[in-house]
Design a protein around this motif. Structure first.
Motif: not given
Length: 334
Positions: A128-155
């Motif tokens: 639900k936050y797909a269109g937000r910039l990092p500055s519009q997210l809390s620290g915990g939300q930024q962390q979730r985005v960073a996790l998603a970015r790491a996982l998208i490469t299917r490591p």
């Protein structure tokens, strides 16, 4: 998602000039496990993680991921993904484009990469936050985005460098739960660097305690807590008193869990008893934590159930008798 990969370190060594950061360690991390590398600053845990990631050259030894020696492989060829402590999100890209960035660099078409980014954001409950910039997210939300970015490469292996250290205590607990859920749902190998004993106990099925570039002890967290091999592990994991040999009749250095110690008078029903002075006490709700001055122990802690403490309360400066059963004495190798 890709199945987890085994990671094996064989006499792995890292030196920066004359300074040895990692001193010939051996470790096997089973596929799909959650491994925490922990220890104080400068113990070698981050250098180990960075060698696994390919961000540091290996001075000596071998690193295997799956069945392959990957010493000379670049990071992109190792089947690993790194989540950095700072998250390192692009401030001008929204969540979707941040998550999809690595796929863009690989030439994946816009529609496909945005579809996969949406799947990853949903996985970490950030759709639900797909269109937000990092500055519009809390620290915990930024962390979730960073996790998603790491996982998208299917490591096959996800590497986490102190991912919870920047969060407040309440959010840290929430994110521990989230990491545990993701690990269970995805099934890949997690290798997580932390200096927090609590974090490692809560998350790991393999905890690796490092000290001065070497592995002091590795095993399930419960094994490390109940059977620390050395005084360093007993002190670092916490919850133990390290007592020098001869203080209570035992020949060698030993450890006793702080929550196995009773306070009282001559009537204490324990084989081993010592006297000391209460140096400090803290009320923790369900328990009361006391620190005693006792000969032969640099630090001597007692953790009492709240009700037991208030049945016979003591104060700072009081002389007390502490006792424990011989079966609770754990000998240490060093």
């Amino acid at each position: 998602m890709t199945a987890g990969s085994t990671v094996e370190l064989v006499k792995l060594r890292k030196a920066y000039g004359a300074t040895v950061a990692v001193d010939g360690i051996d470790l096997r991390i089973a596929a799909g496990s959650y491994c925490c590398l922990l220890g104080p600053s400068g113990c070698g845990k981050t250098s180990t993680l960075r060698m696994i990631a390919g961000h540091e050259d290996i001075t000596d030894g071998d690193l295997l991921i799956g069945d392959s020696v990957v010493n000379d492989d670049p990071p992109a060829k190792r089947g690993t993904a790194m989540m950095f402590q700072s998250y390192a999100l692009f401030p001008h890209l929204d969540c979707t484009d941040n998550v999809a960035f690595s796929l863009k660099m690989k030439g994946v078409g816009k529609e496909e990469r945005r579809r996969r980014a949406a799947e990853m954001l949903d996985l970490v409950d950030m759709g639900k936050y797909a269109g937000r910039l990092p500055s519009q997210l809390s620290g915990g939300q930024q962390q979730r985005v960073a996790l998603a970015r790491a996982l998208i490469t299917r490591p096959g292996v996800l590497l986490l460098d102190e991912p919870l250290s920047a969060l407040d205590p309440f959010l840290r607990v929430r994110m521990r739960e989230e990491l545990k859920r993701l690990h269970r749902d995805i099934g890949i190998t997690f290798i997580h660097v932390t200096h927090s004993q609590t974090e490692a106990m809560a998350l790991a099925d393999l905890a690796v305690v490092m000290n001065q570039g070497r592995i002091e002890q590795a095993g399930p967290p419960r094994e490390l807590f109940n059977r620390p091999r050395t005084a360093f592990v007993a002190r670092f994991i916490g919850g133990h008193n390290v007592i020098e040999g001869g203080v209570v009749g035992d020949a060698g250095r030993c450890a006793v869990r702080a929550d196995r110690i009773l306070l009282g008078g001559a009537e204490l029903p324990t084989e081993i008893q010592v006297e000391g002075t209460v140096r400090s006490l803290e009320y923790h709700g369900a328990s009361v934590h006391l620190s005693l001055d006792i000969p032969g122990a640099d630090e001597f802690a007692v953790v009492l159930d709240e009700a037991r403490y208030f049945d016979a309360p003591v104060g700072v400066g009081d002389r007390v008798r502490a006792g424990w059963s011989r079966r609770d004495v754990h000998p240490l190798a060093s």
